[in-house]
Motif scaffolding. Structure first.
Motif, short mmCIF file in Angstrom:
data_model
loop_
_atom_site.label_atom_id
_atom_site.label_comp_id
_atom_site.label_asym_id
_atom_site.label_seq_id
_atom_site.Cartn_x
_atom_site.Cartn_y
_atom_site.Cartn_z
N SER A 20 -39.07 -21.59 -1.42
CA SER A 20 -40.66 -21.64 -1.26
C SER A 20 -41.04 -20.10 -0.64
O SER A 20 -40.19 -19.28 -0.38
CB SER A 20 -40.93 -22.53 -0.08
N GLU A 21 -42.10 -19.87 -0.32
CA GLU A 21 -42.37 -18.48 0.23
C GLU A 21 -41.60 -18.15 1.43
O GLU A 21 -41.59 -19.11 2.24
CB GLU A 21 -44.04 -18.53 0.75
N ALA A 22 -41.44 -16.69 1.83
CA ALA A 22 -40.83 -16.52 3.15
C ALA A 22 -41.81 -16.70 4.05
O ALA A 22 -42.95 -16.53 3.82
CB ALA A 22 -40.40 -15.00 2.95
N ALA A 23 -41.08 -16.87 5.11
CA ALA A 23 -41.84 -17.12 6.44
C ALA A 23 -42.14 -15.80 7.00
O ALA A 23 -41.48 -14.72 6.75
CB ALA A 23 -41.29 -18.23 7.42
N THR A 24 -43.02 -15.67 8.11
CA THR A 24 -42.89 -14.44 9.03
C THR A 24 -42.51 -14.91 10.42
O THR A 24 -42.85 -15.91 10.73
CB THR A 24 -44.33 -13.88 8.85
N ASP A 27 -45.49 -16.95 11.81
CA ASP A 27 -45.24 -18.31 11.41
C ASP A 27 -44.42 -19.02 12.32
O ASP A 27 -44.74 -20.04 12.84
CB ASP A 27 -44.59 -18.46 9.88
N PHE A 28 -43.21 -18.49 12.54
CA PHE A 28 -42.26 -19.04 13.64
C PHE A 28 -42.97 -19.30 15.07
O PHE A 28 -42.75 -20.26 15.73
CB PHE A 28 -41.13 -18.45 13.75
N GLN A 30 -46.23 -19.70 15.71
CA GLN A 30 -47.07 -20.75 15.43
C GLN A 30 -46.56 -22.00 15.50
O GLN A 30 -46.77 -23.15 16.29
CB GLN A 30 -47.94 -20.69 14.33
N GLN A 31 -45.26 -22.09 14.83
CA GLN A 31 -44.50 -23.28 14.78
C GLN A 31 -43.98 -23.79 16.13
O GLN A 31 -44.15 -24.87 16.76
CB GLN A 31 -43.23 -23.27 13.69
N THR A 99 -37.43 -14.53 8.81
CA THR A 99 -38.34 -14.66 7.57
C THR A 99 -37.58 -15.96 6.72
O THR A 99 -38.11 -16.16 5.49
CB THR A 99 -38.08 -13.43 6.54
N SER A 100 -36.76 -16.68 7.29
CA SER A 100 -36.27 -17.85 6.42
C SER A 100 -36.14 -19.22 7.55
O SER A 100 -35.50 -18.85 8.27
CB SER A 100 -34.96 -17.51 5.95
N GLU A 101 -36.84 -20.08 7.00
CA GLU A 101 -36.70 -21.14 8.17
C GLU A 101 -35.35 -21.78 8.18
O GLU A 101 -34.91 -22.09 9.28
CB GLU A 101 -37.90 -22.26 7.73
#
Length: 137
Positions: A20-24, A27-28, A30-31, A99-101
């Motif tokens: 899936s798309e790479a995270a930033t 993003d983390f 926010q999570q 960049t990777s969950e």
């Protein structure tokens, strides 16, 4: 209908394979903020200062994050036990970080257990990431 099924199947397979798309880092954050709000109803945001203190302080095993990642996480580190080289942790100098969950979850789980002897809270993870993002290249 068959074409739609194939597209959905391909999308599901990509998710299962971790493509899936790479995270930033954002993003983390926010999570982690969402998780922290669930863990601590009074959660009021992350702190770079708390993150820096947490990163530098020794914990249960007399280790700190800085034990391996150095006091300056913009620099390469070395695993305290194995001597294995560790690329810089700060995303401001290492664009591959956060960049990777899958990798983020794996390394927080492993490193928090090594340093703290427990899982890090969402607030602790968010504070550390906020600190790392505050570092100028």
């Amino acid at each position: 209908m068959e074409k739609r099924y194939r597209i959905l199947s391909a999308a599901a397979l990509m998710l299962l394979l971790g493509q899936s798309e790479a995270a930033t880092p954002a993003d983390f954050l926010q999570q982690f903020a969402s998780e922290a709000s669930e863990e601590e109803p009074a959660f009021a945001g992350f702190s770079s200062r708390r993150g820096e203190q947490f990163f530098s302080a020794t914990h249960g095993n007399d280790w700190s994050c800085a034990s391996c990642h150095t006091r300056d996480p913009r620099q390469p580190g070395e695993h305290a036990r194995t001597g294995k080289r560790i690329d810089p942790l700060a995303p401001t100098v290492n664009a591959e970080r956060f960049t990777s969950e899958r990798q983020v979850r794996k390394w927080f789980r492993r490193n928090c257990n090594d340093v703290l002897g427990r899982v890090c809270s969402a607030r602790e993870k968010g504070d550390v990431l906020t600190y790392l993002l505050s570092l100028q290249p």
